[in-house]
Design a protein around this motif. Sequence first.
Motif, PDB file in Angstrom:
ATOM      1  N   LEU A 186       0.787  -1.230   0.000  1.00 57.57           N
ATOM      2  CA  LEU A 186       0.000   0.000   0.000  1.00 57.57           C
ATOM      3  C   LEU A 186       0.818   1.277   0.000  1.00 57.57           C
ATOM      4  CD1 LEU A 186      -2.957  -0.931   2.384  1.00 57.57           C
ATOM      5  CD2 LEU A 186      -2.734  -1.251  -0.092  1.00 57.57           C
ATOM      6  N   GLY A 187       2.127   1.178  -0.019  1.00 60.47           N
ATOM      7  CA  GLY A 187       2.947   2.380  -0.090  1.00 60.47           C
ATOM      8  C   GLY A 187       2.651   3.339   1.052  1.00 60.47           C
ATOM      9  N   ALA A 188       2.381   4.597   0.706  1.00 54.74           N
ATOM     10  CA  ALA A 188       2.110   5.627   1.706  1.00 54.74           C
ATOM     11  C   ALA A 188       0.811   5.387   2.465  1.00 54.74           C
ATOM     12  CB  ALA A 188       2.071   7.004   1.046  1.00 54.74           C
ATOM     13  N   ARG A 189      -0.033   4.497   1.974  1.00 56.13           N
ATOM     14  CA  ARG A 189      -1.315   4.218   2.648  1.00 56.13           C
ATOM     15  C   ARG A 189      -1.202   3.048   3.624  1.00 56.13           C
ATOM     16  NH1 ARG A 189      -1.601   8.018  -0.198  1.00 56.13           N
ATOM     17  NH2 ARG A 189      -1.053   8.852   1.845  1.00 56.13           N
ATOM     18  N   GLN A 190      -0.006   2.524   3.844  1.00 55.80           N
ATOM     19  CA  GLN A 190       0.144   1.322   4.659  1.00 55.80           C
ATOM     20  C   GLN A 190      -0.218   1.554   6.124  1.00 55.80           C
ATOM     21  OE1 GLN A 190       4.399   0.144   5.614  1.00 55.80           O
ATOM     22  NE2 GLN A 190       4.753   1.529   3.892  1.00 55.80           N
ATOM     23  N   SER A 191      -0.159   2.807   6.573  1.00 57.95           N
ATOM     24  CA  SER A 191      -0.492   3.080   7.972  1.00 57.95           C
ATOM     25  C   SER A 191      -1.964   2.817   8.281  1.00 57.95           C
ATOM     26  CB  SER A 191      -0.148   4.533   8.322  1.00 57.95           C
ATOM     27  OG  SER A 191      -0.907   5.435   7.535  1.00 57.95           O
ATOM     28  N   SER A 192      -2.800   2.683   7.243  1.00 49.99           N
ATOM     29  CA  SER A 192      -4.226   2.396   7.465  1.00 49.99           C
ATOM     30  C   SER A 192      -4.452   0.954   7.914  1.00 49.99           C
ATOM     31  CB  SER A 192      -5.033   2.664   6.183  1.00 49.99           C
ATOM     32  OG  SER A 192      -4.662   1.758   5.159  1.00 49.99           O
ATOM     33  N   VAL A 193      -3.429   0.112   7.773  1.00 50.87           N
ATOM     34  CA  VAL A 193      -3.534  -1.299   8.169  1.00 50.87           C
ATOM     35  C   VAL A 193      -2.759  -1.481   9.470  1.00 50.87           C
ATOM     36  CG1 VAL A 193      -3.118  -3.689   7.483  1.00 50.87           C
ATOM     37  CG2 VAL A 193      -3.666  -1.973   5.747  1.00 50.87           C
ATOM     38  N   PHE A 194      -3.479  -1.660  10.569  1.00 47.41           N
ATOM     39  CA  PHE A 194      -2.806  -1.788  11.855  1.00 47.41           C
ATOM     40  C   PHE A 194      -2.518  -3.245  12.195  1.00 47.41           C
ATOM     41  CE2 PHE A 194      -7.387  -1.720  12.841  1.00 47.41           C
ATOM     42  CZ  PHE A 194      -7.525  -2.884  13.597  1.00 47.41           C
ATOM     43  N   ALA A 195      -1.486  -3.434  13.016  1.00 40.86           N
ATOM     44  CA  ALA A 195      -1.149  -4.778  13.481  1.00 40.86           C
ATOM     45  C   ALA A 195      -2.229  -5.247  14.449  1.00 40.86           C
ATOM     46  CB  ALA A 195       0.209  -4.769  14.167  1.00 40.86           C
TER      47      ALA A 195
END
Length: 233
Positions: A66-75
């Motif tokens: 997701l590139g720059a959008r990866q922070s939308s997926v939390f552990a």
Amino acid sequence: MSSVIGVDGCPVGWIAVIWNEAVTHRLCRTFAEVLALEAAIIAVDMPIGFPAREGRQAEKDVRKRLGARQSSVFAVPTRAAVACAGYREACTANLEASHPPKKISKQIFHLFPKMREIDALMTPALQQRVHEVHPEFAFWAMNGGQPLALPKKVKGTPSPPGLALRRSLLEQAGFPIDDLPEALYRRSDVGADDLLDACACAWAARRIRDGEAIRFPAIDQHDARGLRMAISA
């Protein structure tokens, strides 16, 4: 043609987008109400299955795409942490089961009631009908496997350019976004981004129903209850 439903959590419950010949939406106060709706596939943006130790492969595989959008997926936290009623208790439980030790953000902690609500209803058999998805992963798939250039939110507030980009991707991908009835909900109950995310989940649900979806990880992982831990789009 059998209906599919995309579901996103919202402040007062769950917003469900129902897609068959027509497309509509419904506000459900509980996830049990969602399950009572007629649909071949229900795709929900909420974790299904919790690891004994911190970290699921599903998030790792999706996040790196997701590139720059990866922070939308939390552990996803551990099952022991999700079971905790207090924030400090949950952090302690997750610290003890993660390597390196990792606490839980307040934002994720506030999702625990919804996680527990789904978990209380979910069974391995029900996962034939109910699937975990993620809107940004769905938008990535709509965008030809490329990360989106614009964020959905800026400083916690829905961003009009980002929402417009996602509406355009839905339309190009064949989702009848212009036919969706006007949402007459208070913004404090259902945000514009909540409804748009539910549309993306409905698009993913139809791909799951038609055997066109992709799913990560490639080899299914299961938690202690036998629940599949995977994200589809």
